[in-house]
Design an enzyme around this catalytic site. Structure first.
Site, short mmCIF file in Angstrom:
data_model
loop_
_atom_site.label_atom_id
_atom_site.label_comp_id
_atom_site.label_asym_id
_atom_site.label_seq_id
_atom_site.Cartn_x
_atom_site.Cartn_y
_atom_site.Cartn_z
N GLU A 125 0.83 -1.22 0.00
CA GLU A 125 0.00 0.00 0.00
C GLU A 125 0.86 1.27 0.00
O GLU A 125 0.65 2.18 0.80
CB GLU A 125 -0.95 -0.01 1.20
CG GLU A 125 -1.85 -1.24 1.22
CD GLU A 125 -2.92 -1.20 2.32
OE1 GLU A 125 -2.74 -0.44 3.29
OE2 GLU A 125 -3.92 -1.91 2.20
N GLU A 272 -6.08 -8.21 -0.01
CA GLU A 272 -6.55 -8.29 1.38
C GLU A 272 -8.03 -7.99 1.41
O GLU A 272 -8.48 -7.02 0.80
CB GLU A 272 -5.85 -7.26 2.28
CG GLU A 272 -4.35 -7.41 2.39
CD GLU A 272 -3.73 -6.37 3.33
OE1 GLU A 272 -4.46 -5.63 4.02
OE2 GLU A 272 -2.48 -6.31 3.37
#
Ligand SMILES: *[C@@H]1O[C@H](CO)[C@@H](O)[C@H](O)[C@H]1NC(C)=O
Ligand SMILES: *[C@@H]1O[C@H](CO)[C@@H](O)[C@H](O)[C@H]1NC(C)=O
Ligand SMILES: *[C@@H]1O[C@H](CO)[C@@H](O)[C@H](O)[C@H]1NC(C)=O
Ligand SMILES: *[C@@H]1O[C@H](CO)[C@@H](O)[C@H](O)[C@H]1NC(C)=O
Ligand SMILES: *[C@@H]1O[C@H](CO)[C@@H](O)[C@H](O)[C@H]1NC(C)=O
Ligand SMILES: *[C@@H]1O[C@H](CO)[C@@H](O)[C@H](O)[C@H]1NC(C)=O
Length: 486
Positions: A125, A272
């Site tokens: 991220e 995720e």
């Protein structure tokens, strides 16, 4: 291309005799988990790998390429995504260091009986706005160097580099946020364009993390039911498409963002997705099982989303609770596991999405615990000095995990004395039950009585410690009053 992949997958399954008509085993094969290791006491990697095998979990996503993890995975057929942490992205901007990383962390394991590596996650991220652009310009060159190194090493056709991104890299500018208007964030558009082009050239997937749980906090008016999969009274209408859950809407916003760049067919992998079970008023077993009971059957049925019907490759977050994770995003951060810290399933879950009792997750084997000893506030403790009590609680919670004590959490109903015992015990356990760590200026004592109360479990820690994460004992034994003086 996608049809071809699905077809060849089918053929492989057929030849392995894995197809079980009437059940959608295809999909099950696709479901993976994220294995994070930010815990004060980790299950040994071999125990975790056995847990994966016992539960038929065939894919795992890691956050590094730790040697003992990789050794434990070697010789299994589990598909692995290894990862380069953000703090190594700068180094990976150097072609030779990227080559070295690939040599040491990927091709080293490419032998018969080695590790079945499928992906390399480049950063984690990296475009989160909370990183203040620190990694924005480092990400693409790192991705390029790693994939090129994989290609040069001759493994690029089977091992793909990708960048797990947070869903905040795209948005829908319309007032009702329709997915079809999706586009990448303007401040990172050039970087996203480079990345998407490069992924396409290398037949690598786009990886996205999607968190319906966090949507509840992004907007206080977010309709809670939209986070789940049981339908809503007011779907979002996008042309003639109805969206009844944020997972689909979010995923399709990405599909549209890719389409806007000319890559509407790019394979997308969900890196995720999950729901935490403690540490917040919306984080509990009931809501987590509601979420998974909606998600898993949909995945098993290959429902896909309105813009992408069919199979989606998904990695649940996460495998095991991590009591040493940063709680900057919230106390729930330490409670994402489908298994507790010790490898016990938190609630019944059929990974295949059929809710079939004999397929529910099973616990880790041969877990070693310390003995049944707890640390509690003494019944005759002098608590007239409330400040002293609070200081001792705060001290314990600085070094141990007290995230279950917050409002709406599993131990949120305790009174101050209960809070003290919880905190003292958490500290005592994280210190491997060293009896010198259960004193707290004379307020605490060890007991062999299970002092758990209601939903609040006062845990016994596992006997296998990874002592490097512990507070050095000498420091731990400076009791609070002394520490406060420092
Ligand atoms: C790798 O994992 C093991 C245990 O799982 C841990 O003890 C070790 O410190 C880790 N190594 C690194 C470099 O993080
Ligand atoms: C992965 O690669 C880096 C950089 O070459 C290296 O420092 C690290 O030790 C490697 N990890 C393992 C587990 O070999
Ligand atoms: C980002 O900037 C904010 C405000 O300037 C600062 O508080 C924060 O620590 C920074 N975060 C990082 C990761 O640098
Ligand atoms: C117990 O501890 C939590 C977390 O520190 C705190 O929010 C709460 O107010 C405490 N409750 C009492 C009754 O002291
Ligand atoms: C603490 O533990 C040590 C060794 O485990 C034992 O010898 C000692 O008596 C214990 N002390 C107390 C106060 O229980
Ligand atoms: C302590 O009691 C709680 C609640 O009854 C229970 O869930 C837990 O397993 C017990 N702990 C141990 C170590 O026996």
């Amino acid at each position: 291309m996608t049809g071809f992949i699905i077809l060849s997958y089918f053929i492989v399954l057929l030849s392995l005799g894995l197809l079980d008509y009437g059940s959608n085993i295809l999909l099950v094969e696709g479901l993976g988990v994220n294995w994070g290791t930010m815990a004060s006491h980790e299950l040994p990697p071999k125990t975790v790998v056995q847990l994966l095998l016992d539960n038929d979990i065939k894919k795992v996503k890691l956050f590094d390429a730790n040697l003992s993890t990789m050794n434990a995975l070697a010789g299994t057929d589990i598909e692995v995504m290894v990862a380069i942490p953000n703090d190594q992205l700068l180094a990976m901007n150097d072609v030779n260091r990227a080559k070295d990383w690939v040599r040491r962390n990927v091709t080293q394991y490419s032998f018969n009986g080695g590790v079945n590596i499928k992906y390399v996650a480049v950063g984690n991220e990296p475009f989160l706005t909370s990183y203040n652009d620190s990694f924005v310009s480092l990400t693409f060159p790192a991705l390029r160097n790693i994939q090129n190194a994989l290609n040069d090493a001759g493994v690029g056709s089977s091992i793909k580099a990708t960048v797990p991104l947070n869903a905040d890299v795209y948005f829908s500018p319309t007032s009702n946020s329709v997915p079809s208007a999706g586009q990448f964030r303007t401040d990172i558009l050039d970087h996203m364009t480079q990345i998407v082009h490069f992924l396409h050239q290398n037949n690598a997937p786009f990886t996205i993390n999607i968190y319906p749980f966090l949507s509840l906090y992004a907007d206080e008016h977010f309709p809670v039911d939209f986070a789940f999969f049981d339908g809503v009274s007011q779907p979002i209408m996008d042309g003639n498409i109805q969206y009844t859950n944020v997972f689909d809407a979010n995923f399709d916003t990405l599909v549209s963002s890719l389409k806007a760049l000319g890559f509407g067919d790019m394979p997308i992998l969900v890196g995720e997705v999950g729901w935490p079970t403690d540490g917040d008023r919306n984080a509990n077993i009931n809501l987590a099982s509601r979420f998974y009971n909606g998600l898993l059957p949909r995945l098993a049925q290959n429902k896909g989303t309105p813009l992408r019907p069919g199979y989606i490759e998904v990695y649940l977050f996460g495998l095991i609770d991590e009591d040493a994770k940063s709680i900057a995003p919230g106390n729930f951060e330490r409670h994402w596991g489908i298994f507790r810290y010790d490898g016990q399933p938190k609630f019944p879950m059929d990974f295949r999405g059929h809710n079939q009792k004999n397929k529910f997750l099973v616990r880790a084997r041969n877990v070693q615990y310390f003995s049944k000893k707890w640390c509690a506030l003494k019944s005759d403790a002098d608590i007239s000095d409330q400040q002293k009590l609070v200081d001792n609680i705060n001290y314990a919670c600085t070094y141990a995990d007290c995230t279950a004590l917050g409002y709406g959490s599993s131990c949120g109903g305790l009174d101050t004395n209960g809070n003290a015992s919880y905190a003292f015990n958490a500290f005592f356990q994280v210190q491997n039950q060293d009896n010198r760590s259960c004193n707290f200026q004379g307020l605490a004592a060890i007991t062999t009585q299970n002092i758990s109360q209601g939903t609040c479990n006062f845990i016994i820690q596992m006997g296998t410690s990874s002592s490097w994460r512990l507070l050095p004992l000498s420091l731990a034994l400076l009791m609070p009053s002394m520490l406060l003086l420092l």
